[in-house]
Scaffold this motif. Structure first.
Motif, mmCIF file in Angstrom:
data_model
loop_
_atom_site.group_PDB
_atom_site.id
_atom_site.type_symbol
_atom_site.label_atom_id
_atom_site.label_comp_id
_atom_site.label_asym_id
_atom_site.label_seq_id
_atom_site.Cartn_x
_atom_site.Cartn_y
_atom_site.Cartn_z
ATOM 1 N N LYS A 620 0.812 -1.222 0.000
ATOM 2 C CA LYS A 620 0.000 0.000 0.000
ATOM 3 C C LYS A 620 0.843 1.269 0.000
ATOM 4 O O LYS A 620 0.296 2.372 -0.023
ATOM 5 N N PRO A 622 2.629 4.170 -1.559
ATOM 6 C CA PRO A 622 2.628 4.782 -2.902
ATOM 7 C C PRO A 622 4.006 4.796 -3.549
ATOM 8 O O PRO A 622 4.139 4.625 -4.763
ATOM 9 N N ARG A 625 4.713 1.471 -5.151
ATOM 10 C CA ARG A 625 3.970 1.314 -6.415
ATOM 11 C C ARG A 625 4.597 2.167 -7.521
ATOM 12 O O ARG A 625 4.657 1.750 -8.679
ATOM 13 N N ARG A 661 -3.248 3.230 -10.990
ATOM 14 C CA ARG A 661 -3.697 3.099 -9.603
ATOM 15 C C ARG A 661 -3.298 4.333 -8.789
ATOM 16 O O ARG A 661 -4.042 4.797 -7.921
ATOM 17 N N LEU A 662 -2.113 4.861 -9.079
ATOM 18 C CA LEU A 662 -1.681 6.078 -8.389
ATOM 19 C C LEU A 662 -2.535 7.274 -8.785
ATOM 20 O O LEU A 662 -2.877 8.113 -7.945
ATOM 21 N N GLU A 665 -5.802 7.062 -6.962
ATOM 22 C CA GLU A 665 -5.677 7.353 -5.533
ATOM 23 C C GLU A 665 -5.327 8.812 -5.272
ATOM 24 O O GLU A 665 -5.741 9.388 -4.262
ATOM 25 N N PHE A 666 -4.557 9.414 -6.197
ATOM 26 C CA PHE A 666 -4.120 10.806 -6.006
ATOM 27 C C PHE A 666 -4.462 11.630 -7.260
ATOM 28 O O PHE A 666 -3.567 12.037 -8.011
#
Length: 832
Positions: A620, A622, A625, A661-662, A665-666
């Motif tokens: 999890k 960041p 990732r 995915r980043l 999320e952001f």
């Protein structure tokens, strides 16, 4: 050249001047006999090919009487390439300079064009102009007139297209505006910065004087004219040729060694800076040397005597404004100017940067290095800096008179000064740490934050640099200064992030950070300090590789990999240290991708194993990732460079998955948006290479939306503008592959506008920036060819060849450039 030989040439030159021009050749033939070299040297001297030309100055060669005035060469209204000549700006012994405009329907821009004067198109002088063009091409500095373009005339003579500078010589600018001493010193410090930049690129200017240093109405200083500049790293043969070559320097500004005909060095430029400083302070030159004097005659005009102190020259001068400020020059400014003007090079300042530093110390009230280090002098400077302490100083003086031992007093003063400096340093550290750590980190990934980041770092650097002399080799200070330079480099040209497009400036900032961190790590080999050292190695190497300077980039990457392995093996090493070690190995693999694919893949797979382990431990996180996205992207890059597109796709697809995915999320994180856009563009580019444009289009459209968004909210970010043009190119390529050239043109014309509005690519720009104009013109030519627009196709394809052919030898993009040039030639043949 032996001094006796020079005297022989000079005396023969003087004798030749006594004969009418028509009789000189016969006179020289009789006198030189079979000494062909002597004959050639004197003829060269008589040609007097000075190129010390400011845009508005009458050439020194005419003032000196070494050549008759000549009529202007009528180029007005004529064209050179894309430029139309408007008027003459000036003439030098070697060249004319014209004002011109670019008006080729792409954009309008005023420029200055430098051409050989008629009749001087000898092979040697043609080479001199080519050398000047090469020198200017390597310089990119805000205070140096920029080379914009170049070419050859119909007769094969080279010409230079330069930034047009409308301004006044620095001495006239200061005089006309009645500038204060601090304002004049600020201009001189700016000039020293530009000259130091020239010296860092292993060149000397050789003819620094007011006419070659212009200041615009807006107060921007520009250094001009490298016509007699010299390379410091030239081969011995080339260097000897330069030393044997006469240049009509300006005697009043030339160093003693220049006047004697000896080789010029950086110390020669420091002397000329001293002359200019003297004139700005005293209103007169240290020595009035008639322009017609050269060699021994010019040296005799000053002899071995020292010039008057600037304060005395100002006081005894005829100009009332300088007489009024004469007292302010006494002391520090006198000794600064005189140190720069020392007759022996080793007695001058060691560099232009050191001269600027001493002027800055004077402005801030600190002891200057040119002044003898006496305790009383330092005490007086301390009191002047801290006027609130003068009462206490007076009490101490009474105590001294009462019998306090002088050594105790000096110790007390030193203790107070150290304590005061430490308190001041602590306050500034607290402020800059807030700027550089807390505020900067909060802003770094905010969309539109490039200008904010720039201001944060510039202000921090200003405060930190002001205390550099008081650091007393403090490790903490060096850490903070290194951090400031590292982050300033990120803002200037970190090509993976938002930046100002100053790639070479970024390299210089990263190098400064690296030098400081090497010093720190040598004294303090802790995990934190070795990790920061490794970060600097990675930054410098990564940017050098992007500039196609692969030899040095690979060498630094190998050093970084060694440091990374030692870091990971250090006691107490945890995930951050292992991550940095893997990043160094990933860099080595990336840099090797175009020269040694098996070794590159070995390094990249090793880095991948570490990143996968760290990701498994913290799925999890960041950062973990982001590392996974990056390592797959670099593996894809390695295969794509080898044109192994199926294998590249196997890595580009998972890289995009991690990046998306980043983004999810952001969604407001500029770095996440940028990374996601790059990953999508990579996939689109590979699908185009595989002939599958439909697979490419949806990804490229989304990539375009993201980079356009980043450009809208952060127009200062040069990287965003390049990214938009690059993605538009890939979209145009997709539609060309689909057989829809009209749709392709809508995207490619937009890309061309962005490319045209941007500054011309420099040799120090990253490879993609240098490739972009040629690639855009190629695809435009291809689109017009498919539409049977033969004339437009031929125009764009020819332009693409002009831009791409120089890149075919590039170690990074050379194969791609070669492939496009071959296709462009085939299309051009069909179009004609």
């Amino acid at each position: 050249m032996q001094l006796e030989r020079w005297h022989q040439i000079k005396d023969l030159f003087s004798a030749a001047l006594e004969h009418p021009t028509a009789d000189r050749a016969a006179f020289l033939d009789r006198t030189c006999g079979n000494d062909i070299e002597l004959l050639a040297q004197v003829h060269s001297l008589l040609d007097a090919h000075e190129s010390s030309l400011g845009f508005i100055e009458r050439p020194a060669i005419e003032r000196a009487g070494l050549a008759p005035p000549f009529e202007p060469w009528d180029w007005q209204g004529r064209r050179l390439g894309n430029y139309r000549i408007v008027s003459e700006l000036g003439r030098g012994g070697m060249s004319h300079v014209y004002k011109a405009v670019r008006d080729d329907d792409q954009y309008y821009k005023e420029v200055a064009i430098k051409l050989l004067r008629p009749g001087l198109d000898t092979q040697g002088l043609l080479q001199r102009l080519r050398d000047e063009r090469q020198m200017l091409a390597e310089l990119s500095h805000p205070n140096i007139a920029q080379l914009l373009d170049g070419g050859v005339t119909e007769t094969g003579a080279p010409y230079l297209v330069m930034e047009y500078v409308e301004g006044q010589p620095i001495d006239e600018y200061c005089e006309e505006r009645g500038l204060s001493i601090p304002a004049r010193l600020d201009l001189m410090r700016t000039l020293c910065g530009a000259v130091h930049y020239v010296h860092q690129h292993l060149m000397v200017h050789g003819d620094l004087k007011g006419g070659n240093i212009l200041v615009t109405q807006g107060g921007v200083l520009k250094l001009l004219d490298f016509g007699i500049a010299k390379l410091l790293n030239a081969s011995s043969e080339a260097s000897q040729a330069l030393n044997n070559q006469f240049v009509a320097l300006t005697p009043a500004y030339a160093s003693p060694e220049q006047i004697r005909g000896e080789p010029i060095t950086t110390a020669s430029d420091v002397y000329s800076l001293g002359v200019l400083l003297y004139k700005l302070l005293a209103g007169t030159l240290p020595f009035e040397v008639p322009a017609e004097l050269f060699g021994r005659d010019a040296a005799a005009a000053s002899g071995d005597r020292q010039p008057r102190l600037p304060s005395i020259a100002a006081e005894q001068g005829k100009i009332a404004s300088y007489r009024r400020i004469a007292r302010q020059l006494r002391g520090d400014l006198d000794v600064i100017a005189m140190k720069a003007l020392a007759r022996e090079p080793e007695d001058r300042y060691g560099s232009a940067e050191h001269l600027a530093e001493d002027m800055h110390r004077y402005q801030r009230g600190f002891p200057v290095h040119a002044h003898p280090p006496r305790a009383l002098y330092r005490t007086r400077k301390l009191v002047m800096r801290h006027k609130a302490a003068t009462v206490a100083s007076g009490l101490f003086a009474v105590a001294i008179v009462s019998g306090i031992v002088a050594t105790a007093w000096q110790a007390h003063v030193a203790s107070n000064e150290r304590a005061r400096a430490e308190r001041h340093l602590a306050e500034i550290r607290k402020l800059t740490n807030t700027y550089l750590r807390d505020v900067y980190d909060a802003a770094v990934n905010l969309p539109g934050a490039t200008e904010v980041r720039k201001l944060l770092v510039e202000n921090s650097l200003k405060h930190i640099a002001a205390l550099e002399s008081e650091s007393q080799d403090s490790l903490e200070f060096k850490r903070e200064l290194a951090q400031a330079y590292q982050r300033f480099g990120d803002v200037q040209g970190d090509y993976l992030g938002a930046n100002l497009g100053d790639t070479e400036g970024a390299v210089q900032s990263y190098r400064r950070a690296l030098r400081l961190r090497e010093q720190v790590a040598q004294q303090s080999p802790t995990l934190a300090d070795v990790s920061e050292l490794l970060r600097s190695y990675v930054s410098v190497s990564e940017l050098l590789a992007a500039q196609s300077k692969l030899d040095e980039a690979i060498e630094l990457a190998e050093d970084a990999d060694d440091i990374g392995q030692k870091l990971a093996a250090m006691p107490g090493a945890t995930a951050p240290e292992h991550r940095m070690a893997a990043a160094a190995r990933m860099l080595l693999g990336t840099n090797l991708s175009t020269v040694d694919l098996p070794r590159a893949l070995e390094a990249l797979q090793s880095a991948r194993a570490t990143f996968e382990r760290l990701f498994a431990e913290q799925p999890k996180n960041p950062g973990a990732r982001r590392d996974m996205a990056l390592i797959h992207s670099r593996l894809g890059f390695a295969y794509a460079r080898a044109w192994q597109y199926e294998q590249a796709l196997e890595h580009y697809l998972p890289a995009s998955d991690y990046a998306e995915r980043l983004v999810a999320e952001f969604p407001a994180d500029a770095a996440a948006l940028r990374g996601g856009a790059f990953a999508l563009n990579n996939i689109g580019e590979v699908y185009n290479a595989l002939g599958q444009p439909d697979q490419a289009l949806s990804r490229l459209q989304l990539a375009l939306e993201r980079v356009e968004h980043l450009l809208r909210i952060d127009p200062v970010n040069e990287q965003a503008s390049v990214a938009v043009a690059y993605v538009l190119n890939q979209l145009g390529d997709s539609y060309l592959l689909k057989g829809e050239p009209a749709t392709a043109l809508t995207h490619l014309n937009r890309a061309l506008r962005l490319v045209t509005e941007a500054p011309p690519p420099k040799p120090t720009d990253i490879a993609e920036v240098r490739m972009l104009p040629g690639m855009t013109n190629f695809r435009l030519g291809k689109a017009h060819a498919l539409l049977k627009h033969q004339r437009e196709a031929a125009t764009f394809l020819a332009a693409s060849l002009t831009r791409l052919e120089p890149l075919t030898a590039d170690p990074v993009v050379g194969k791609d450039a070669q492939r496009l040039t071959e296709e462009a030639r085939q299309l051009l043949q069909s179009a004609s």
